[in-house]
Enzyme design. Structure first.
Site, PDB file in Angstrom:
ATOM      1  N   GLU A  77      -0.994   1.900  -5.053  1.00 52.94           N
ATOM      2  CA  GLU A  77      -0.803   3.327  -4.748  1.00 52.94           C
ATOM      3  C   GLU A  77      -1.912   4.164  -5.393  1.00 52.94           C
ATOM      4  O   GLU A  77      -1.740   5.355  -5.589  1.00 52.94           O
ATOM      5  CB  GLU A  77       0.625   3.801  -5.060  1.00 52.94           C
ATOM      6  CG  GLU A  77       1.111   3.603  -6.479  1.00 52.94           C
ATOM      7  CD  GLU A  77       0.384   4.504  -7.452  1.00 52.94           C
ATOM      8  OE1 GLU A  77      -0.513   3.969  -8.141  1.00 52.94           O
ATOM      9  OE2 GLU A  77       0.699   5.703  -7.540  1.00 52.94           O
ATOM     10  N   TRP A  78      -3.034   3.462  -5.683  1.00 52.41           N
ATOM     11  CA  TRP A  78      -4.311   4.105  -6.056  1.00 52.41           C
ATOM     12  C   TRP A  78      -4.256   4.846  -7.404  1.00 52.41           C
ATOM     13  O   TRP A  78      -5.125   5.678  -7.692  1.00 52.41           O
ATOM     14  CB  TRP A  78      -4.774   5.067  -4.948  1.00 52.41           C
ATOM     15  CG  TRP A  78      -4.543   4.519  -3.572  1.00 52.41           C
ATOM     16  CD1 TRP A  78      -4.938   3.285  -3.127  1.00 52.41           C
ATOM     17  CD2 TRP A  78      -3.848   5.134  -2.482  1.00 52.41           C
ATOM     18  NE1 TRP A  78      -4.531   3.105  -1.822  1.00 52.41           N
ATOM     19  CE2 TRP A  78      -3.872   4.234  -1.401  1.00 52.41           C
ATOM     20  CE3 TRP A  78      -3.226   6.373  -2.314  1.00 52.41           C
ATOM     21  CZ2 TRP A  78      -3.270   4.516  -0.163  1.00 52.41           C
ATOM     22  CZ3 TRP A  78      -2.645   6.665  -1.078  1.00 52.41           C
ATOM     23  CH2 TRP A  78      -2.671   5.746  -0.023  1.00 52.41           C
ATOM     24  N   GLY A  79      -3.220   4.572  -8.181  1.00 48.46           N
ATOM     25  CA  GLY A  79      -3.137   5.233  -9.482  1.00 48.46           C
ATOM     26  C   GLY A  79      -2.589   6.647  -9.403  1.00 48.46           C
ATOM     27  O   GLY A  79      -2.467   7.330 -10.420  1.00 48.46           O
ATOM     28  N   ASP A  80      -2.203   7.108  -8.202  1.00 49.58           N
ATOM     29  CA  ASP A  80      -1.766   8.500  -8.034  1.00 49.58           C
ATOM     30  C   ASP A  80      -0.516   8.827  -8.852  1.00 49.58           C
ATOM     31  O   ASP A  80      -0.331   9.962  -9.288  1.00 49.58           O
ATOM     32  CB  ASP A  80      -1.446   8.783  -6.554  1.00 49.58           C
ATOM     33  CG  ASP A  80      -2.708   8.865  -5.716  1.00 49.58           C
ATOM     34  OD1 ASP A  80      -3.805   8.677  -6.277  1.00 49.58           O
ATOM     35  OD2 ASP A  80      -2.594   9.106  -4.499  1.00 49.58           O
ATOM     36  N   ASN A  81       0.367   7.847  -9.020  1.00 46.53           N
ATOM     37  CA  ASN A  81       1.629   8.092  -9.733  1.00 46.53           C
ATOM     38  C   ASN A  81       1.673   7.370 -11.082  1.00 46.53           C
ATOM     39  O   ASN A  81       2.757   7.036 -11.579  1.00 46.53           O
ATOM     40  CB  ASN A  81       2.811   7.653  -8.857  1.00 46.53           C
ATOM     41  CG  ASN A  81       2.828   8.385  -7.536  1.00 46.53           C
ATOM     42  OD1 ASN A  81       3.315   9.500  -7.435  1.00 46.53           O
ATOM     43  ND2 ASN A  81       2.243   7.763  -6.509  1.00 46.53           N
ATOM     44  N   ASP A 112       0.828  -1.214   0.000  1.00 48.21           N
ATOM     45  CA  ASP A 112       0.000   0.000   0.000  1.00 48.21           C
ATOM     46  C   ASP A 112       0.869   1.275   0.000  1.00 48.21           C
ATOM     47  O   ASP A 112       2.102   1.213  -0.052  1.00 48.21           O
ATOM     48  CB  ASP A 112      -0.904  -0.072   1.239  1.00 48.21           C
ATOM     49  CG  ASP A 112      -2.255   0.594   1.034  1.00 48.21           C
ATOM     50  OD1 ASP A 112      -2.393   1.386   0.103  1.00 48.21           O
ATOM     51  OD2 ASP A 112      -3.170   0.323   1.835  1.00 48.21           O
ATOM     52  N   ASP A 155     -10.118   3.611  -3.182  1.00 47.03           N
ATOM     53  CA  ASP A 155     -10.868   2.428  -2.750  1.00 47.03           C
ATOM     54  C   ASP A 155     -12.280   2.353  -3.316  1.00 47.03           C
ATOM     55  O   ASP A 155     -12.987   3.349  -3.432  1.00 47.03           O
ATOM     56  CB  ASP A 155     -10.961   2.408  -1.227  1.00 47.03           C
ATOM     57  CG  ASP A 155      -9.602   2.146  -0.596  1.00 47.03           C
ATOM     58  OD1 ASP A 155      -8.611   2.044  -1.334  1.00 47.03           O
ATOM     59  OD2 ASP A 155      -9.544   2.050   0.637  1.00 47.03           O
TER      60      ASP A 155
HETATM   61  C1  GLA Z   1      -5.931   1.431   1.584  1.00 49.92           C
HETATM   62  C2  GLA Z   1      -6.104   0.429   0.454  1.00 49.92           C
HETATM   63  C3  GLA Z   1      -7.258  -0.535   0.799  1.00 49.92           C
HETATM   64  C4  GLA Z   1      -6.943  -1.247   2.092  1.00 49.92           C
HETATM   65  C5  GLA Z   1      -6.690  -0.233   3.207  1.00 49.92           C
HETATM   66  C6  GLA Z   1      -6.163  -0.880   4.477  1.00 49.92           C
HETATM   67  O1  GLA Z   1      -7.023   2.277   1.691  1.00 49.92           O
HETATM   68  O2  GLA Z   1      -6.372   1.080  -0.752  1.00 49.92           O
HETATM   69  O3  GLA Z   1      -7.462  -1.455  -0.239  1.00 49.92           O
HETATM   70  O4  GLA Z   1      -5.811  -2.053   1.923  1.00 49.92           O
HETATM   71  O5  GLA Z   1      -5.734   0.748   2.822  1.00 49.92           O
HETATM   72  O6  GLA Z   1      -5.922   0.035   5.509  1.00 49.92           O
END
Ligand code: GLA
Length: 400
Positions: A180-184, A147, A202
């Protein structure tokens, strides 16, 4: 001497500075604890989930990885700086849990974070990457979700490369799931770093909502689908765009769940379940174990599907498959049932990136309804069907 050292350095770099190959050649299939349980996890729950994989037939359907997300570890490292399993939640420790999961013929995954702490405030891997990778290897971990919380000024590409190299040098093949949520924009640099990368923040269990949490937001199924454009060419065997763990069975309608599952299959996303398998409904089980739909996700070409058209508020997506076949979905975005009347001759369907054409002028394709496992004739006639609210018609087209 200098030359020899240089040679050792070069050989060493080539051997270790790579991710493990021949892993996740098709999108990983599994389950992750976060969407339903957050940090409220323990070893009995995980064992029950492993048992359910076998009893419900999910293992036979191809699901393999059981991944513990945030909250599995103790609040502090031990005196040698090693991570420890949370003593009350996992009294038998992680190796014993991995052994249990492996005894069922399944694979075991863990979560950590590139920052100093995880998103839920447990010890992160920053500064401990090689130590943690060795520990995971000694526990026989098969999958690591990594993460991006509490990363301060870390460079994302560099941080993920460090963990990749740590995993490689620990010697145990581990699927490396970047989060890393696509941020980079990992689709631009992560092909040789990880086996998949999250493309958005998420997910939350709704059709098309966005839920604010102060400094961040979570996204419903269609928000996630629509957030990223032009990233499909980055996906392929061993390196996937990850649209997040699924919310199938977590409160949307059965029709919405079917569409969600169909779309994740079309997008060649990892299919990671996020529901409670101990209390699963018949309808949810039917959806997630549909072998025809899973086969679209697992197609060996590994081409990510794309939106072809939105007609009358029906989302029409296509995905080229092996053997010159195609998968296609029609998702009814309307709040009332709709009659589909799709004229093959009026549409030229092609995939420019992969040079493929669904050539209905020179070929007749057989049509199969994948959810219902029935034949719907062929492309010489218009495709007619009634699609319920937020439901999907998913078909496979094969040359006759
Ligand atoms: C981030 C991730 C989620 C999950 C939580 C756990 O938000 O994107 O998928 O793993 O952390 O804290």
């Amino acid at each position: 001497m200098k030359k020899i050292l240089f040679l050792i350095y070069i050989v060493g770099s080539i051997c270790y500075s790579q991710k493990f190959k021949n892993l996740a050649e098709t999108p990983p299939l599994g389950w992750n604890s976060w969407n339903t349980f957050a940090t409220d996890i323990d070893e009995q729950l995980v064992k029950d989930i492993a048992d359910q994989f076998v009893e419900l037939g999910l293992k036979d359907a191809g699901y393999e990885y059981i991944v513990l997300d945030d909250g599995w570890m103790a609040k502090e490292r031990d005196k040698n700086g090693n991570l420890m399993a949370h003593p009350e939640k996992f009294p038998s420790g992680m190796k014993a849990l991995a052994d249990y999961i492996h005894s069922k013929g399944l694979k075991f995954g863990l979560y950590n974070c590139a920052g100093a702490t995880t998103c839920a405030g447990y010890p992160g891997s920053r500064g401990h990457e090689y130590q943690d990778a060795l520990l995971y290897a000694s526990w026989d971990v098969d999958y690591l979700k990594y993460d991006w919380c509490d990363t301060d000024k870390l460079n994302a590409e560099g941080a993920y490369i460090t963990m990749r190299d740590a995993i490689k040098s620990a010697g145990r093949p581990i699927v490396f799931s970047i989060c890393e949520w696509g941020d980079n924009e990992p689709w631009k640099w992560a092909k040789d770093v990880g086996h998949s990368w999250r493309v958005t923040g998420d997910i939350v269990n709704c059709w098309d909502c966005e839920l604010g949490h102060g400094s961040w937001a979570s996204f419903g199924v269609w928000k996630i689908i629509n957030l990223r454009k032009n990233i499909r060419k980055a996906a392929g065997p061993g390196h996937w765009n990850d649209f997040d763990m699924m919310e199938v069975g977590n409160g949307m309608t059965d029709a919405e769940d079917r569409s969600h599952f169909a779309m994740w299959s079309m997008l060649a996303s990892p299919l990671i379940l996020g529901n409670d398998l101990r209390t699963i409904s018949k309808e949810t089980l039917k959806t997630i174990s549909n072998k025809n739909v899973i086969a679209v996700n697992q197609d060996p070409l590994g081409i990510q599907g794309f939106r072809f058209l939105n007609e009358n508020n029906i989302e029409i997506w296509v995905k080229p498959l092996d053997n010159e076949s195609w998968a296609m979905v029609f998702v009814n975005m309307n709040n009332e049932p709709i009659n589909l009347n799709f004229d093959w001759n009026k549409h030229m369907i092609g995939d420019d990136i992969n040079n493929r054409i669904l050539d209905v002028k020179h070929n007749v394709y057989k049509i199969n309804d994948l959810f219902n496992n029935t034949s719907l004739g062929n492309t010489s006639k218009k495709l007619k069907a009634t699609i319920g609210v937020h439901d999907v018609l998913m078909i496979k087209l094969q040359k006759s």
